[in-house]
Scaffold this motif. Sequence first.
Motif, mmCIF file in Angstrom:
data_model
loop_
_atom_site.group_PDB
_atom_site.id
_atom_site.type_symbol
_atom_site.label_atom_id
_atom_site.label_comp_id
_atom_site.label_asym_id
_atom_site.label_seq_id
_atom_site.Cartn_x
_atom_site.Cartn_y
_atom_site.Cartn_z
ATOM 1 N N LEU A 376 1.061 -1.094 -0.186
ATOM 2 C CA LEU A 376 0.082 0.102 0.034
ATOM 3 C C LEU A 376 0.839 1.352 -0.098
ATOM 4 C CD1 LEU A 376 -2.632 -1.042 2.570
ATOM 5 C CD2 LEU A 376 -3.077 -0.672 0.185
ATOM 6 N N LEU A 377 1.723 1.242 1.016
ATOM 7 C CA LEU A 377 2.760 2.375 0.842
ATOM 8 C C LEU A 377 3.588 2.761 -0.549
ATOM 9 C CD1 LEU A 377 4.327 1.900 4.343
ATOM 10 C CD2 LEU A 377 2.806 3.681 3.792
ATOM 11 N N ALA A 378 3.746 1.706 -1.337
ATOM 12 C CA ALA A 378 4.533 1.837 -2.349
ATOM 13 C C ALA A 378 3.740 2.076 -3.558
ATOM 14 C CB ALA A 378 5.353 0.372 -2.831
ATOM 15 N N HIS A 379 2.162 2.074 -3.393
ATOM 16 C CA HIS A 379 1.447 2.251 -4.460
ATOM 17 C C HIS A 379 0.358 3.516 -4.030
ATOM 18 C CE1 HIS A 379 2.713 -1.846 -5.676
ATOM 19 N NE2 HIS A 379 2.171 -1.581 -6.897
ATOM 20 N N ALA A 380 0.536 4.323 -2.928
ATOM 21 C CA ALA A 380 -0.220 5.457 -2.419
ATOM 22 C C ALA A 380 0.360 6.433 -3.645
ATOM 23 C CB ALA A 380 0.239 5.713 -1.290
ATOM 24 N N GLU A 381 -0.808 7.386 -3.522
ATOM 25 C CA GLU A 381 -0.762 8.402 -4.374
ATOM 26 C C GLU A 381 0.586 9.183 -3.880
ATOM 27 O OE1 GLU A 381 -3.729 11.434 -4.643
ATOM 28 O OE2 GLU A 381 -5.446 9.703 -4.741
ATOM 29 N N ASP A 382 0.904 9.325 -2.812
ATOM 30 C CA ASP A 382 2.330 10.117 -2.311
ATOM 31 C C ASP A 382 2.913 8.852 -1.759
ATOM 32 O OD1 ASP A 382 4.463 11.468 -1.811
ATOM 33 O OD2 ASP A 382 3.250 12.539 0.125
ATOM 34 N N PRO A 383 3.695 7.868 -2.468
ATOM 35 C CA PRO A 383 4.250 6.618 -2.026
ATOM 36 C C PRO A 383 5.304 6.805 -0.916
ATOM 37 C CG PRO A 383 4.939 7.185 -4.286
ATOM 38 C CD PRO A 383 3.771 8.036 -3.801
ATOM 39 N N ASP A 384 5.561 6.160 0.043
ATOM 40 C CA ASP A 384 6.735 6.197 0.828
ATOM 41 C C ASP A 384 7.457 4.832 0.717
ATOM 42 O OD1 ASP A 384 8.554 6.283 3.083
ATOM 43 O OD2 ASP A 384 6.792 6.505 4.617
ATOM 44 N N LEU A 385 8.343 5.237 -0.205
ATOM 45 C CA LEU A 385 9.106 3.992 -0.754
ATOM 46 C C LEU A 385 10.333 3.536 0.258
ATOM 47 C CD1 LEU A 385 9.440 4.771 -4.433
ATOM 48 C CD2 LEU A 385 8.131 3.165 -3.349
ATOM 49 N N ASP A 386 10.609 4.563 1.227
ATOM 50 C CA ASP A 386 11.854 4.094 2.109
ATOM 51 C C ASP A 386 11.186 3.145 3.282
ATOM 52 O OD1 ASP A 386 13.779 5.480 0.823
ATOM 53 O OD2 ASP A 386 13.381 7.126 2.148
ATOM 54 N N ARG A 387 9.978 3.508 3.783
ATOM 55 C CA ARG A 387 9.420 2.779 4.792
ATOM 56 C C ARG A 387 8.775 1.457 4.168
ATOM 57 N NH1 ARG A 387 3.928 3.278 7.932
ATOM 58 N NH2 ARG A 387 4.530 1.845 9.515
ATOM 59 N N ALA A 388 8.153 1.329 2.726
ATOM 60 C CA ALA A 388 7.829 0.328 2.265
ATOM 61 C C ALA A 388 9.020 -0.771 2.058
ATOM 62 C CB ALA A 388 7.480 0.744 0.873
ATOM 63 N N MET A 389 10.204 -0.225 1.764
ATOM 64 C CA MET A 389 11.439 -1.008 1.455
ATOM 65 C C MET A 389 11.671 -1.673 2.929
ATOM 66 S SD MET A 389 13.808 -2.407 0.068
ATOM 67 C CE MET A 389 13.995 -1.560 -1.493
ATOM 68 N N GLU A 390 11.648 -1.129 4.021
ATOM 69 C CA GLU A 390 12.149 -1.709 5.244
ATOM 70 C C GLU A 390 11.192 -2.689 5.535
ATOM 71 O OE1 GLU A 390 12.243 0.110 10.050
ATOM 72 O OE2 GLU A 390 12.055 1.434 8.189
ATOM 73 N N LEU A 391 9.960 -2.376 5.400
ATOM 74 C CA LEU A 391 8.791 -3.277 5.852
ATOM 75 C C LEU A 391 9.047 -4.760 4.746
ATOM 76 C CD1 LEU A 391 5.657 -1.278 6.099
ATOM 77 C CD2 LEU A 391 6.806 -2.355 8.279
ATOM 78 N N ALA A 392 9.030 -4.411 3.650
ATOM 79 C CA ALA A 392 9.245 -5.537 2.753
ATOM 80 C C ALA A 392 10.464 -6.251 2.959
ATOM 81 C CB ALA A 392 9.051 -4.889 1.423
ATOM 82 N N ARG A 393 11.604 -5.874 3.097
ATOM 83 C CA ARG A 393 12.797 -6.529 3.446
ATOM 84 C C ARG A 393 12.672 -7.411 4.781
ATOM 85 N NH1 ARG A 393 17.043 -5.667 0.593
ATOM 86 N NH2 ARG A 393 17.460 -3.781 -0.680
#
Length: 473
Positions: A376-393
């Motif tokens: 969800l964070l990666a695909h949001a209108e204003d994506p938070d890719l850093d946090r998405a990366m931390e969670l995904a890893r």
Amino acid sequence: MNSPESSKYRDLLLSLPSVVVFCTVMGMVLVGFFSTSSVEAKYRAGAQKAFKDNEYGRAKVFYARVLDDDPMANPRDWLSYADVLAATGEEPRAKSILDQLAPDEKPGYGPAHERKATNIAAKLGESKDPDKLSKLLHHLTYGNDDRSIACLKAWSTYYMAVNEPTKALDKMDMVAKIDPNYLPVVAHMFGQQGDEAQKWKLAEKSVQHLSLELERDPMNHQNRIRLAQMMLVIDREDDAGTTLLEGLAIKDDATIRTALAAYSVHRFAKEVERNGKFTRKLNFLAKALQFDPKYAPAYTQMVFLFRRNRDDSERKEVKRRLLEMVTSGQGAALAHFALSDLYGIERNAEQMQWHAEKAYSMDPGLTVVANNLAWLLAHAEDPDLDRAMELARDVVKTAPNQPEYLDTLGTVLMKRGEYDDAIDVLERALPAISSKKNVHEKLAFLYEKIGQDTIADMHNQQARGIATAPRIQ
């Protein structure tokens, strides 16, 4: 002059000391032998008792005295000593002894071959490694004992690995005859092979056996749960429910509550098959959550029920039940997660992410929640890719072979422009993931980005092939 008769008596008398000496020496040897055997027997008995009492240090000392590094000692003692060494963390020494007792190329001590066979079978899993299968067959052949449950199970594992399910089932059938507690396992195996008649027959036998066991020990919830499961196999649904509820009345604990939750979800699934009424289906799921508020499959089926029903009033009722779980404080994290999915179905991105955040903050250990939040964070209108990366890893570290989690991580890497790393991760996800079309499309995009147009075209062709493949009836 001495007569022949007197000479004979004289010679006999002269020889008496040597006879006495010989008899004395032999007596000492025999006494020593029997006393040594007695001491050895005492050491062996002490070792066996210490091992049974989990006093492995004492068992090790006793066996060392019995064996005294004697290669001619009883192989049964050496095998027991190897067990002690394994229990004390000395795996290399234990393995060395086992390898000497049961070589991989020739016959050895039968029980040691059985031990190696069962060890290999336990670690075989889904592997079709020819070397492992060859070794398994060798050790089974030279250690075969049709009275041993462990050996029969290892044979069954071997036959399943070489695609001979009939022989595998024969071996497990023998196991169930030796120990009726295996009847549920064998019934399930026959069901997997499509033999419903034999599955039904064994399930009925299992119900008879487990009913007697439960009469002897009504407090045994494990037997009670197995009995209910077998009752479901032979369509005795009401009896299964009664059996579990009786268990709850006798001893209320988590195992019986989870079993009742699973039973209620089973009844829900049956109602879906019968195209039953919405209220009846929802009530079964509500009962499941009443028995065990943290029973995840009940929440999954709540989402399924919401998705399947287009009636607004019915959808509102599903949502209301989930909100009740949130406000009750029981199973709140899973309820928030389910609500996130519901809002995703309604395409309400804001509420979807809000509930996912709540679910994660309540229980960060739920990998499926963390994975969904990363997506969800990666695909949001204003994506938070850093946090998405931390969670995904973090999720992939916890479950490195889960293809959906790898897909999320690969997608986040792609969005961050880390194309080579994204390719590595998505190629790991591809073989086992259900949504292959989407992954092929991502890989096509990534290979094009790094200038590998030929591979990109091949992935595009694969994606198109999946889209246009004829539907198998």
